[in-house]
Design a protein around this motif. Sequence first.
Motif, short mmCIF file in Angstrom:
data_model
loop_
_atom_site.label_atom_id
_atom_site.label_comp_id
_atom_site.label_asym_id
_atom_site.label_seq_id
_atom_site.Cartn_x
_atom_site.Cartn_y
_atom_site.Cartn_z
N ILE A 6 0.86 -1.26 0.10
CA ILE A 6 -0.05 0.11 -0.14
C ILE A 6 0.70 1.28 -0.02
CG2 ILE A 6 -1.87 1.14 1.21
CD1 ILE A 6 -2.24 -1.48 2.54
N SER A 7 0.69 2.08 -1.17
CA SER A 7 1.65 3.17 -1.10
C SER A 7 1.00 4.65 -0.90
CB SER A 7 2.74 3.21 -2.49
OG SER A 7 3.33 1.99 -2.59
N ASP A 8 1.03 5.50 -0.47
CA ASP A 8 0.40 6.75 -0.54
C ASP A 8 1.42 8.02 -0.37
OD1 ASP A 8 1.17 8.10 2.47
OD2 ASP A 8 0.34 6.14 3.14
N GLN A 66 10.92 10.97 14.32
CA GLN A 66 10.84 10.75 15.63
C GLN A 66 9.81 9.69 16.16
OE1 GLN A 66 10.43 13.78 14.14
NE2 GLN A 66 8.32 14.71 15.39
N HIS A 67 8.79 9.38 15.38
CA HIS A 67 7.75 8.67 15.60
C HIS A 67 7.91 7.09 14.91
CE1 HIS A 67 5.51 11.64 17.55
NE2 HIS A 67 5.35 12.45 16.38
N GLN A 68 8.85 7.06 14.00
CA GLN A 68 9.09 5.91 13.26
C GLN A 68 9.20 4.60 14.17
OE1 GLN A 68 11.89 6.37 10.08
NE2 GLN A 68 10.38 8.03 8.93
N ARG A 69 9.92 4.72 15.12
CA ARG A 69 10.16 3.36 16.12
C ARG A 69 8.88 3.29 16.94
NH1 ARG A 69 15.33 4.30 19.30
NH2 ARG A 69 14.72 6.46 19.10
N ASP A 70 7.90 4.06 16.85
CA ASP A 70 6.94 3.76 17.97
C ASP A 70 5.65 3.37 17.24
OD1 ASP A 70 8.12 5.16 19.96
OD2 ASP A 70 7.71 7.01 19.04
N ILE A 71 5.62 3.22 15.95
CA ILE A 71 4.39 3.14 14.87
C ILE A 71 3.81 1.76 15.45
CG2 ILE A 71 4.61 4.82 13.33
CD1 ILE A 71 5.71 2.45 11.53
N PHE A 72 4.40 0.84 15.77
CA PHE A 72 3.89 -0.68 16.11
C PHE A 72 3.68 -0.84 17.37
CE2 PHE A 72 5.64 -1.14 11.79
CZ PHE A 72 4.35 -1.91 11.24
N ASP A 73 3.92 0.29 18.10
CA ASP A 73 3.49 0.14 19.78
C ASP A 73 2.19 0.43 19.90
OD1 ASP A 73 6.31 -0.06 20.18
OD2 ASP A 73 6.38 2.03 21.03
N PHE A 74 1.39 -0.73 20.84
CA PHE A 74 0.23 -0.28 21.07
C PHE A 74 0.00 0.97 22.04
CE2 PHE A 74 0.06 -4.92 20.52
CZ PHE A 74 -1.21 -5.21 19.92
N GLY A 75 -1.12 1.68 21.48
CA GLY A 75 -1.58 2.99 22.00
C GLY A 75 -0.91 4.11 21.36
N LEU A 92 6.58 -1.16 7.67
CA LEU A 92 6.21 0.20 7.10
C LEU A 92 7.67 0.92 6.84
CD1 LEU A 92 3.73 2.68 8.18
CD2 LEU A 92 5.97 3.48 7.93
N HIS A 93 7.63 1.44 5.63
CA HIS A 93 9.06 2.19 5.13
C HIS A 93 8.35 3.73 4.63
CE1 HIS A 93 11.01 -1.44 4.93
NE2 HIS A 93 10.00 -1.99 4.41
N SER A 94 8.93 4.39 5.54
CA SER A 94 8.49 5.77 5.37
C SER A 94 9.31 6.72 4.85
CB SER A 94 8.16 6.58 6.90
OG SER A 94 7.88 8.05 6.61
N MET A 95 8.91 7.83 3.66
CA MET A 95 9.97 8.68 3.09
C MET A 95 9.27 9.98 3.72
SD MET A 95 11.05 7.15 -0.40
CE MET A 95 9.48 8.03 -1.33
N GLU A 96 10.04 10.63 4.75
CA GLU A 96 9.12 11.85 5.50
C GLU A 96 9.19 12.92 4.34
OE1 GLU A 96 9.74 14.24 9.68
OE2 GLU A 96 11.45 12.84 8.96
N GLY A 97 8.13 13.64 4.40
CA GLY A 97 7.94 14.70 3.39
C GLY A 97 7.06 14.03 2.12
N TYR A 98 6.94 12.78 1.94
CA TYR A 98 6.43 12.08 0.85
C TYR A 98 5.42 11.29 1.11
CZ TYR A 98 5.91 10.15 -3.90
OH TYR A 98 5.16 9.58 -5.02
N GLY A 99 5.70 10.22 1.82
CA GLY A 99 4.51 9.14 2.05
C GLY A 99 5.32 8.01 2.61
N CYS A 100 4.27 6.73 2.47
CA CYS A 100 4.62 5.58 3.04
C CYS A 100 4.39 4.40 2.21
CB CYS A 100 3.92 5.43 4.25
SG CYS A 100 4.37 6.24 5.81
N ASP A 101 5.19 3.28 2.12
CA ASP A 101 4.77 2.19 1.69
C ASP A 101 4.67 0.95 2.63
OD1 ASP A 101 4.94 2.98 -1.13
OD2 ASP A 101 7.01 2.38 -1.18
N VAL A 102 3.46 0.49 2.92
CA VAL A 102 3.28 -0.49 3.82
C VAL A 102 3.19 -1.78 3.08
CG1 VAL A 102 1.65 -1.44 5.59
CG2 VAL A 102 2.20 0.96 5.41
N TYR A 103 4.02 -2.94 3.76
CA TYR A 103 4.25 -4.30 3.03
C TYR A 103 3.43 -5.30 3.96
CZ TYR A 103 7.29 -2.01 -0.10
OH TYR A 103 7.94 -1.29 -1.13
#
Length: 135
Positions: free
Chosen positions: A34-36, A44-53, A107-118
């Motif tokens: 899924i690419s957006d 600063q949030h990339q390590r947290d995205i799979f944390d519950f809550g 999830l692979h993020s390109m800050e300022g552009y979007g994300c690719d989720v696999y």
Amino acid sequence: NAMRAVAERHKDKSELPPIELLLARGPSDISIRISDRGGGVPRQHQRDIFDFGFSTVDREGYDWDHAHGGLGQVDRNVIDTSPMAGLGFGLPVSRLYAQYFGGDVSLHSMEGYGCDVYVRIDHVGNVAEFEDYSG
């Protein structure tokens, strides 16, 4: 997540960029990408995205009335009626389900552009849902 990110990032534009979905069946797994173009996840949030809550949704500060094309009102209705929306359960639960079925979510993020989720899910054998059909 992709829909909200794209709508928020491009709220002042007359047309939203597409969210692209790619499905691929390999000999041992099914892969979904899924690419957006929703701006990506801040570093600063990339390590947290799979944390519950953990969530990037600002429930109090979100501009519901000016979100793109009424999508904000749809989001508001979902958040008001769904006890888990915007609370940081979507990505962690999705990853757990994928891992349960022998796969994973990344999830692979390109800050300022979007994300690719696999999303990858293992499959073995010849099961009915993979049979060719003419629909």
